[in-house]
Design a protein around this motif. Structure first.
Motif, PDB file in Angstrom:
ATOM      1  N   LEU A  16       1.098  -0.877   0.263  1.00 32.92           N
ATOM      2  CA  LEU A  16      -0.113   0.265  -0.126  1.00 32.92           C
ATOM      3  C   LEU A  16       0.724   1.550  -0.145  1.00 32.92           C
ATOM      4  CD1 LEU A  16      -2.898  -0.845   2.531  1.00 32.92           C
ATOM      5  CD2 LEU A  16      -2.326  -0.701  -0.641  1.00 32.92           C
ATOM      6  N   THR A  17       2.188   0.980   0.420  1.00 36.86           N
ATOM      7  CA  THR A  17       2.494   2.805   0.518  1.00 36.86           C
ATOM      8  C   THR A  17       3.183   2.804  -0.777  1.00 36.86           C
ATOM      9  OG1 THR A  17       3.635   1.917   3.283  1.00 36.86           O
ATOM     10  CG2 THR A  17       4.582   3.867   2.102  1.00 36.86           C
ATOM     11  N   GLN A  18       4.137   1.893  -1.086  1.00 31.13           N
ATOM     12  CA  GLN A  18       4.576   2.087  -2.452  1.00 31.13           C
ATOM     13  C   GLN A  18       3.390   2.261  -3.754  1.00 31.13           C
ATOM     14  OE1 GLN A  18       6.312  -2.170  -3.383  1.00 31.13           O
ATOM     15  NE2 GLN A  18       8.063  -0.828  -4.168  1.00 31.13           N
ATOM     16  N   ALA A  19       2.037   2.006  -3.197  1.00 33.77           N
ATOM     17  CA  ALA A  19       1.241   2.344  -5.070  1.00 33.77           C
ATOM     18  C   ALA A  19       0.787   3.311  -4.133  1.00 33.77           C
ATOM     19  CB  ALA A  19       0.753   1.123  -4.409  1.00 33.77           C
ATOM     20  N   GLU A  20       0.506   3.662  -3.316  1.00 35.35           N
ATOM     21  CA  GLU A  20      -0.149   5.624  -2.510  1.00 35.35           C
ATOM     22  C   GLU A  20       0.432   6.487  -3.383  1.00 35.35           C
ATOM     23  OE1 GLU A  20       0.059   8.824  -0.554  1.00 35.35           O
ATOM     24  OE2 GLU A  20       1.584   7.655  -0.397  1.00 35.35           O
ATOM     25  N   GLN A  21       2.385   6.207  -2.575  1.00 38.19           N
ATOM     26  CA  GLN A  21       3.589   7.081  -3.505  1.00 38.19           C
ATOM     27  C   GLN A  21       3.212   7.070  -4.434  1.00 38.19           C
ATOM     28  OE1 GLN A  21       6.995   5.774  -1.280  1.00 38.19           O
ATOM     29  NE2 GLN A  21       6.195   6.386   0.794  1.00 38.19           N
ATOM     30  N   ALA A  22       3.218   6.163  -5.706  1.00 35.77           N
ATOM     31  CA  ALA A  22       3.562   6.427  -7.248  1.00 35.77           C
ATOM     32  C   ALA A  22       2.327   6.920  -7.468  1.00 35.77           C
ATOM     33  CB  ALA A  22       3.610   4.894  -7.168  1.00 35.77           C
ATOM     34  N   LYS A  65      -0.750  14.222 -25.335  1.00 39.06           N
ATOM     35  CA  LYS A  65      -0.091  14.683 -26.444  1.00 39.06           C
ATOM     36  C   LYS A  65       0.268  15.876 -24.657  1.00 39.06           C
ATOM     37  CE  LYS A  65      -3.814  16.638 -28.206  1.00 39.06           C
ATOM     38  NZ  LYS A  65      -5.019  16.855 -29.489  1.00 39.06           N
ATOM     39  N   TRP A  66      -0.847  16.238 -24.081  1.00 39.24           N
ATOM     40  CA  TRP A  66      -0.256  17.317 -22.910  1.00 39.24           C
ATOM     41  C   TRP A  66       0.538  16.428 -22.190  1.00 39.24           C
ATOM     42  CZ3 TRP A  66      -2.428  20.572 -26.336  1.00 39.24           C
ATOM     43  CH2 TRP A  66      -3.994  20.505 -26.743  1.00 39.24           C
ATOM     44  N   HIS A  67       0.841  15.657 -21.986  1.00 44.10           N
ATOM     45  CA  HIS A  67       2.107  15.276 -20.731  1.00 44.10           C
ATOM     46  C   HIS A  67       2.889  16.409 -20.920  1.00 44.10           C
ATOM     47  CE1 HIS A  67      -0.808  12.550 -19.864  1.00 44.10           C
ATOM     48  NE2 HIS A  67      -0.205  10.935 -19.739  1.00 44.10           N
ATOM     49  N   SER A  68       3.432  16.529 -19.662  1.00 41.93           N
ATOM     50  CA  SER A  68       4.645  17.577 -19.338  1.00 41.93           C
ATOM     51  C   SER A  68       5.620  16.286 -19.054  1.00 41.93           C
ATOM     52  CB  SER A  68       4.753  17.997 -17.771  1.00 41.93           C
ATOM     53  OG  SER A  68       4.581  17.002 -16.879  1.00 41.93           O
ATOM     54  N   ASN A  69       6.807  16.546 -18.944  1.00 40.59           N
ATOM     55  CA  ASN A  69       8.318  15.425 -18.732  1.00 40.59           C
ATOM     56  C   ASN A  69       8.285  15.432 -16.905  1.00 40.59           C
ATOM     57  OD1 ASN A  69       9.806  15.832 -21.215  1.00 40.59           O
ATOM     58  ND2 ASN A  69      10.732  17.017 -20.052  1.00 40.59           N
ATOM     59  N   ARG A  70       7.561  15.864 -16.168  1.00 43.96           N
ATOM     60  CA  ARG A  70       7.173  14.903 -14.661  1.00 43.96           C
ATOM     61  C   ARG A  70       6.295  13.648 -14.611  1.00 43.96           C
ATOM     62  NH1 ARG A  70       6.191  18.539  -9.326  1.00 43.96           N
ATOM     63  NH2 ARG A  70       7.574  20.201 -10.567  1.00 43.96           N
ATOM     64  N   VAL A  71       5.371  14.231 -16.033  1.00 49.54           N
ATOM     65  CA  VAL A  71       3.972  13.225 -16.004  1.00 49.54           C
ATOM     66  C   VAL A  71       4.694  12.083 -16.250  1.00 49.54           C
ATOM     67  CG1 VAL A  71       1.919  12.972 -17.119  1.00 49.54           C
ATOM     68  CG2 VAL A  71       1.839  15.582 -16.119  1.00 49.54           C
ATOM     69  N   ARG A  72       5.778  12.161 -17.454  1.00 49.47           N
ATOM     70  CA  ARG A  72       5.744  11.259 -17.706  1.00 49.47           C
ATOM     71  C   ARG A  72       6.709   9.953 -17.093  1.00 49.47           C
ATOM     72  NH1 ARG A  72       6.431  15.243 -21.967  1.00 49.47           N
ATOM     73  NH2 ARG A  72       5.203  14.351 -23.857  1.00 49.47           N
ATOM     74  N   TYR A  73       7.716  10.708 -16.459  1.00 45.74           N
ATOM     75  CA  TYR A  73       7.930  10.044 -15.131  1.00 45.74           C
ATOM     76  C   TYR A  73       7.271   9.774 -14.337  1.00 45.74           C
ATOM     77  CZ  TYR A  73      11.694   9.527 -12.205  1.00 45.74           C
ATOM     78  OH  TYR A  73      12.273   8.696 -10.769  1.00 45.74           O
ATOM     79  N   ALA A  74       6.442  10.687 -14.090  1.00 50.22           N
ATOM     80  CA  ALA A  74       5.460   9.635 -13.219  1.00 50.22           C
ATOM     81  C   ALA A  74       4.729   8.520 -13.596  1.00 50.22           C
ATOM     82  CB  ALA A  74       4.820  10.497 -12.105  1.00 50.22           C
ATOM     83  N   GLU A  75       5.081   8.469 -14.576  1.00 45.50           N
ATOM     84  CA  GLU A  75       3.996   7.549 -15.364  1.00 45.50           C
ATOM     85  C   GLU A  75       4.604   6.310 -15.186  1.00 45.50           C
ATOM     86  OE1 GLU A  75       0.544   7.494 -18.807  1.00 45.50           O
ATOM     87  OE2 GLU A  75       3.164   7.750 -19.686  1.00 45.50           O
ATOM     88  N   GLN A  76       6.050   6.097 -15.426  1.00 45.57           N
ATOM     89  CA  GLN A  76       6.747   5.111 -15.951  1.00 45.57           C
ATOM     90  C   GLN A  76       7.635   4.542 -13.936  1.00 45.57           C
ATOM     91  OE1 GLN A  76       8.703   3.415 -17.999  1.00 45.57           O
ATOM     92  NE2 GLN A  76       8.025   4.797 -19.878  1.00 45.57           N
ATOM     93  N   GLN A  77       7.044   6.000 -12.790  1.00 47.97           N
ATOM     94  CA  GLN A  77       7.388   5.012 -11.746  1.00 47.97           C
ATOM     95  C   GLN A  77       6.392   4.286 -10.860  1.00 47.97           C
ATOM     96  OE1 GLN A  77      10.484   5.930 -11.712  1.00 47.97           O
ATOM     97  NE2 GLN A  77      10.813   6.024  -9.697  1.00 47.97           N
ATOM     98  N   LEU A  78       4.873   4.288 -12.178  1.00 48.35           N
ATOM     99  CA  LEU A  78       3.752   3.930 -11.469  1.00 48.35           C
ATOM    100  C   LEU A  78       4.008   1.774 -11.896  1.00 48.35           C
ATOM    101  CD1 LEU A  78       1.068   5.033 -13.651  1.00 48.35           C
ATOM    102  CD2 LEU A  78       1.511   5.074 -10.715  1.00 48.35           C
TER     103      LEU A  78
END
Length: 260
Positions: A16-22, A65-78
């Motif tokens: 739950l901790t890992q998932a919540e943070q991601a 197409k609207w994603h920022s670099n931060r969104v793309r990185y956070a997506e990878q972290q999922l």
């Protein structure tokens, strides 16, 4: 604005901790890019999936197409946290939200209040919110603007409370052109204006005045020009300075006294 459900399916070992943070990092990245609005995103665990409810700035706000670099990185972290990429379902128009612009206007107003959960950039003709991700940001996303909005809204709520704490400090921050809050807001408006080649007006709040007669005839606090309009703009702004890109109003306190 629109209500949507985000689903994060568990695809590998996680807790739950890992998932919540991601999930939090991913949705916060969307918030700082203007794709998701507000600061709350209730999330539930449902068998093998986490489900979050969010408000979107437009129907296509979650398009990659609207994603920022931060969104793309956070997506990878999922995936690093054992979750699949977010899937979403558009639930429909949010009845409790304002209607956003359908196209990018020719000019904007930087305007917000404590009750808003929308973009602080508004159409200069209709005052409808404009999705931030339609614009070019000074950095990777609009975190600086969103954080300014959070500070502004906090001070606005403080100065509007009946039993107020630090009322003058809050009100002065909102009303004085050269307060730290307003200097920062104008700086952000000017940055975004230059990057996008769009005029952006700054809405300077006026809540109270010690002299209502003088307030109705005050000059622009930026350059001293006569800026009183013959007819209020958008039925809200009594003053406009083209030189300083400022809009403002006769103090609300004075307007209520006139009405009574």
């Amino acid at each position: 604005m629109y209500l949507a459900e985000l689903r994060f399916r568990v695809i590998a070992d996680t807790d739950l901790t890992q998932a919540e943070q991601a999930i939090r990092a991913y949705i916060e990245a969307l918030i700082f890019n203007g794709q998701v609005l507000g600061r709350e995103f209730p999330t539930a665990w449902q068998q093998d999936t986490f489900s979050s409810r969010v408000v979107l700035a437009s129907q296509d706000a979650l398009t990659s197409k609207w994603h920022s670099n931060r969104v793309r990185y956070a997506e990878q972290q999922l995936t690093e946290a054992g979750l699949g990429y977010a899937q979403h379902t558009l639930l429909g128009a949010d009845l409790m939200s304002q209607q956003t612009c359908e196209t990018l206007p020719k000019s904007l107003i930087l305007f917000t209040s404590f009750a808003d959960t929308c973009s602080p950039l508004r159409c200069a003709e209709t005052l409808r919110p404009v999705p931030l991700f339609w614009l070019t940001a000074a950095e990777d996303d609009f975190e600086a603007l969103i954080r300014w909005q959070i500070q502004y809204q906090a001070l606005d709520e403080i100065q509007l409370q009946e039993d107020r704490v630090l009322p003058k400090i809050a009100e002065n921050s909102l009303q004085q052109l050269h307060s730290k809050l307003n200097r920062r807001g104008r700086q952000l408006a000017q940055q975004i204006s230059r990057l996008n080649q769009l005029p952006i007006w700054y809405a300077l709040y006026s809540g109270s005045s010690s002299d209502c007669q003088q307030d109705a005839n005050k000059c622009c606090p930026g350059c001293g020009a006569d800026w009183r309009l013959a007819t209020p703009r958008l039925e809200m702004f009594d003053f406009q300075c083209d030189n300083c890109q400022l809009l403002s109003n006769i103090a609300w306190e004075c307007q209520s006294k006139q009405a009574s």
